[in-house]
Scaffold this motif. Structure first.
Motif, mmCIF file in Angstrom:
data_model
loop_
_atom_site.group_PDB
_atom_site.id
_atom_site.type_symbol
_atom_site.label_atom_id
_atom_site.label_comp_id
_atom_site.label_asym_id
_atom_site.label_seq_id
_atom_site.Cartn_x
_atom_site.Cartn_y
_atom_site.Cartn_z
ATOM 1 N N GLY A 174 -3.328 -4.463 -11.766
ATOM 2 C CA GLY A 174 -3.906 -4.237 -10.448
ATOM 3 C C GLY A 174 -2.877 -3.854 -9.405
ATOM 4 O O GLY A 174 -3.193 -3.123 -8.452
ATOM 5 N N LEU A 175 -1.642 -4.311 -9.570
ATOM 6 C CA LEU A 175 -0.592 -3.942 -8.611
ATOM 7 C C LEU A 175 -0.340 -2.439 -8.601
ATOM 8 O O LEU A 175 0.093 -1.888 -7.581
ATOM 9 C CB LEU A 175 0.709 -4.685 -8.941
ATOM 10 N N LEU A 176 -0.591 -1.793 -9.720
ATOM 11 C CA LEU A 176 -0.372 -0.340 -9.783
ATOM 12 C C LEU A 176 -1.342 0.415 -8.898
ATOM 13 O O LEU A 176 -1.084 1.566 -8.534
ATOM 14 C CB LEU A 176 -0.505 0.148 -11.234
ATOM 15 N N ASN A 177 -2.469 -0.210 -8.538
ATOM 16 C CA ASN A 177 -3.449 0.466 -7.680
ATOM 17 C C ASN A 177 -2.947 0.671 -6.266
ATOM 18 O O ASN A 177 -3.518 1.464 -5.511
ATOM 19 C CB ASN A 177 -4.753 -0.339 -7.646
ATOM 20 N N PHE A 178 -1.894 -0.057 -5.885
ATOM 21 C CA PHE A 178 -1.345 0.109 -4.550
ATOM 22 C C PHE A 178 -0.465 1.356 -4.451
ATOM 23 O O PHE A 178 -0.017 1.708 -3.372
ATOM 24 C CB PHE A 178 -0.531 -1.126 -4.152
ATOM 25 N N GLN A 179 -0.210 1.986 -5.584
ATOM 26 C CA GLN A 179 0.579 3.212 -5.599
ATOM 27 C C GLN A 179 -0.363 4.400 -5.580
ATOM 28 O O GLN A 179 -1.031 4.699 -6.572
ATOM 29 C CB GLN A 179 1.478 3.262 -6.838
ATOM 30 N N GLY A 180 -0.433 5.087 -4.456
ATOM 31 C CA GLY A 180 -1.309 6.233 -4.320
ATOM 32 C C GLY A 180 -0.657 7.506 -4.815
ATOM 33 O O GLY A 180 0.494 7.525 -5.270
ATOM 34 N N MET A 181 -1.394 8.606 -4.699
ATOM 35 C CA MET A 181 -0.880 9.897 -5.165
ATOM 36 C C MET A 181 0.259 10.394 -4.279
ATOM 37 O O MET A 181 1.200 11.035 -4.742
ATOM 38 C CB MET A 181 -2.011 10.922 -5.184
ATOM 39 N N TYR A 182 0.167 10.087 -2.982
ATOM 40 C CA TYR A 182 1.144 10.618 -2.043
ATOM 41 C C TYR A 182 2.075 9.553 -1.468
ATOM 42 O O TYR A 182 2.912 9.842 -0.623
ATOM 43 C CB TYR A 182 0.421 11.327 -0.890
ATOM 44 N N GLY A 183 1.948 8.337 -1.872
ATOM 45 C CA GLY A 183 2.820 7.296 -1.347
ATOM 46 C C GLY A 183 2.341 5.918 -1.772
ATOM 47 O O GLY A 183 1.309 5.757 -2.417
ATOM 48 N N THR A 184 3.117 4.911 -1.378
ATOM 49 C CA THR A 184 2.814 3.525 -1.728
ATOM 50 C C THR A 184 2.716 2.699 -0.456
ATOM 51 O O THR A 184 3.567 2.814 0.429
ATOM 52 C CB THR A 184 3.916 2.949 -2.632
ATOM 53 N N ASN A 185 1.671 1.878 -0.387
ATOM 54 C CA ASN A 185 1.539 0.961 0.745
ATOM 55 C C ASN A 185 2.396 -0.267 0.450
ATOM 56 O O ASN A 185 1.935 -1.263 -0.113
ATOM 57 C CB ASN A 185 0.070 0.568 0.935
ATOM 58 N N TRP A 186 3.665 -0.201 0.844
ATOM 59 C CA TRP A 186 4.632 -1.220 0.471
ATOM 60 C C TRP A 186 4.314 -2.609 1.028
ATOM 61 O O TRP A 186 4.447 -3.602 0.301
ATOM 62 C CB TRP A 186 6.034 -0.781 0.894
ATOM 63 N N PRO A 187 3.903 -2.741 2.287
ATOM 64 C CA PRO A 187 3.572 -4.097 2.774
ATOM 65 C C PRO A 187 2.455 -4.764 1.973
ATOM 66 O O PRO A 187 2.557 -5.951 1.631
ATOM 67 C CB PRO A 187 3.156 -3.851 4.233
ATOM 68 N N LEU A 188 1.375 -4.023 1.665
ATOM 69 C CA LEU A 188 0.292 -4.610 0.887
ATOM 70 C C LEU A 188 0.735 -4.891 -0.543
ATOM 71 O O LEU A 188 0.363 -5.909 -1.130
ATOM 72 C CB LEU A 188 -0.921 -3.685 0.887
ATOM 73 N N LEU A 189 1.515 -3.986 -1.123
ATOM 74 C CA LEU A 189 2.015 -4.201 -2.483
ATOM 75 C C LEU A 189 2.891 -5.451 -2.547
ATOM 76 O O LEU A 189 2.753 -6.268 -3.460
ATOM 77 C CB LEU A 189 2.810 -2.974 -2.940
ATOM 78 N N CYS A 190 3.783 -5.620 -1.585
ATOM 79 C CA CYS A 190 4.665 -6.794 -1.581
ATOM 80 C C CYS A 190 3.881 -8.076 -1.303
ATOM 81 O O CYS A 190 4.224 -9.138 -1.834
ATOM 82 C CB CYS A 190 5.771 -6.608 -0.544
ATOM 83 N N ALA A 191 2.828 -7.978 -0.473
ATOM 84 C CA ALA A 191 1.975 -9.155 -0.249
ATOM 85 C C ALA A 191 1.302 -9.572 -1.549
ATOM 86 O O ALA A 191 1.210 -10.769 -1.871
ATOM 87 C CB ALA A 191 0.937 -8.848 0.820
ATOM 88 N N ALA A 192 0.840 -8.600 -2.321
ATOM 89 C CA ALA A 192 0.228 -8.903 -3.615
ATOM 90 C C ALA A 192 1.262 -9.482 -4.583
ATOM 91 O O ALA A 192 0.961 -10.418 -5.339
ATOM 92 C CB ALA A 192 -0.391 -7.633 -4.201
ATOM 93 N N ILE A 193 2.484 -8.959 -4.552
ATOM 94 C CA ILE A 193 3.545 -9.470 -5.431
ATOM 95 C C ILE A 193 3.852 -10.927 -5.105
ATOM 96 O O ILE A 193 4.031 -11.761 -6.012
ATOM 97 C CB ILE A 193 4.806 -8.602 -5.310
ATOM 98 N N VAL A 194 3.916 -11.250 -3.817
ATOM 99 C CA VAL A 194 4.186 -12.632 -3.419
ATOM 100 C C VAL A 194 3.084 -13.554 -3.918
ATOM 101 O O VAL A 194 3.346 -14.663 -4.416
ATOM 102 C CB VAL A 194 4.324 -12.731 -1.889
ATOM 103 N N MET A 195 1.825 -13.111 -3.818
ATOM 104 C CA MET A 195 0.713 -13.934 -4.315
ATOM 105 C C MET A 195 0.792 -14.123 -5.829
ATOM 106 O O MET A 195 0.374 -15.156 -6.361
ATOM 107 C CB MET A 195 -0.623 -13.302 -3.915
ATOM 108 N N VAL A 196 1.326 -13.130 -6.527
ATOM 109 C CA VAL A 196 1.500 -13.248 -7.980
ATOM 110 C C VAL A 196 2.601 -14.252 -8.316
ATOM 111 O O VAL A 196 2.503 -15.018 -9.284
ATOM 112 C CB VAL A 196 1.830 -11.870 -8.589
ATOM 113 N N LEU A 197 3.661 -14.277 -7.501
ATOM 114 C CA LEU A 197 4.807 -15.139 -7.789
ATOM 115 C C LEU A 197 4.563 -16.597 -7.436
ATOM 116 O O LEU A 197 5.184 -17.490 -8.022
ATOM 117 C CB LEU A 197 6.039 -14.634 -7.022
ATOM 118 N N ILE A 198 3.661 -16.862 -6.500
ATOM 119 C CA ILE A 198 3.443 -18.234 -6.039
ATOM 120 C C ILE A 198 3.066 -19.176 -7.188
ATOM 121 O O ILE A 198 3.651 -20.268 -7.312
ATOM 122 C CB ILE A 198 2.381 -18.270 -4.918
ATOM 123 N N PRO A 199 2.094 -18.833 -8.073
ATOM 124 C CA PRO A 199 1.780 -19.757 -9.176
ATOM 125 C C PRO A 199 2.969 -20.034 -10.090
ATOM 126 O O PRO A 199 3.117 -21.161 -10.584
ATOM 127 C CB PRO A 199 0.657 -19.022 -9.934
#
Length: 281
Positions: free
Chosen positions: A233-258
């Protein structure tokens, strides 16, 4: 004597410096993810490594809802919990049999487990996908991931658990058998209470693997939109023309918390399990 002490001190400082550099190398991605998760896109492109001007907690709520992180987290939790439960049940019974029951060819079975453990995971991906396709389980939600993860985690877990079962005094088991205890009752009520460290060690290791695995998670859901794990699902934050880095990193942090929560809870038993399991058996 003094020259020897100086040599030891120099070696000690080299080791410490190396550990500090390694710690910085490991912590930098965490720092990047945490700080970026609270930034806006404009702040991110202005300065990648600076602290955010304000904490944008809305990045987390947006990633959770708009980015479907909540759905992906639920899928990962189901797959990981089922994997851990099946692996622990199967590995404990198998390891106890190999260690304490007189099974012919037990050492050969252990050698095969070591051999399978050495094989790279990538070598099993294509045959595994073909087998799942032939069996028609690729469209069954969660099943391909759970089956694969259980198969990959079992050899190493059985080896670790077997080493600890071998450390249990034989006299303790013999006394239980004399008292009329069955092997299952002996294992559950006498041996397992002594196995807290190895069990939690295996839980942490298997949780980290199943929670963060990407290659098979992506391949097994390539033809389905159900059961997608958080790593895919994290790969969905990577669009065709760019990456929404703040949202991607927020999702990464939520993944790391557990992972951090689990390791903080089981750290003492994890370290004890690794050090003891390495010298027994």
């Amino acid at each position: 004597m003094n020259s020897r002490m100086k040599k030891i001190n120099k070696t000690d400082w080299v080791v410490r410096l190396s550990l500090i550099l390694l710690s910085v190398a490991f912590l930098m991605p965490l720092y990047f993810s945490l700080t970026t998760s609270f930034k806006s896109m404009q702040e991110f492109y202005e300065s990648v490594w600076s602290l955010p001007h304000a904490l944008r907690f809305e990045n987390y709520s947006e990633a959770f809802s708009v980015g479907h992180v909540g759905e992906y987290l639920f899928n990962s939790i189901v797959i990981t919990v089922m994997t851990i439960c099946l692996v622990q049940i199967c590995s404990i019974t198998c390891a106890y049999a190999l260690a304490r029951l007189k099974i012919k060819g037990a050492e050969i079975i252990v050698l095969f487990l070591y051999a399978f453990q050495i094989l790279p995971q990538e070598s099993n991906i294509i045959p595994l996908f073909m087998i799942c396709s032939k069996l028609g389980i690729t469209d069954v939600t969660y099943l391909p991931q759970i089956v694969a993860y259980v198969g990959w985690c079992l050899p190493g877990t059985i080896i670790i658990m077997k080493n600890f079962f071998m450390s249990i005094p034989v006299e303790l088991l013999e006394a239980a058998r004399i008292d009329g205890s069955t092997e299952l009752n002996t294992m559950v009520k006498i041996v397992l209470p002594l196995m807290k460290s190895p069990i939690l060690t295996c839980v942490v290791m298997n949780f980290s693997f199943a929670w963060g695995e990407l290659m098979w998670a992506q391949l097994s859901t390539i033809a389905s939109s159900k059961g997608i794990q958080i790593t895919v699902g994290l790969l969905n934050f990577q669009g065709m023309y760019g990456t929404n880095w703040p949202l991607l990193c927020a999702a990464i942090v939520m993944v790391l918390i557990p992972l951090f929560v689990l390791f903080a809870f089981a750290q003492k038993y994890f370290v004890a399990g690794l050090t003891s399991g390495g010298v027994k058996g």
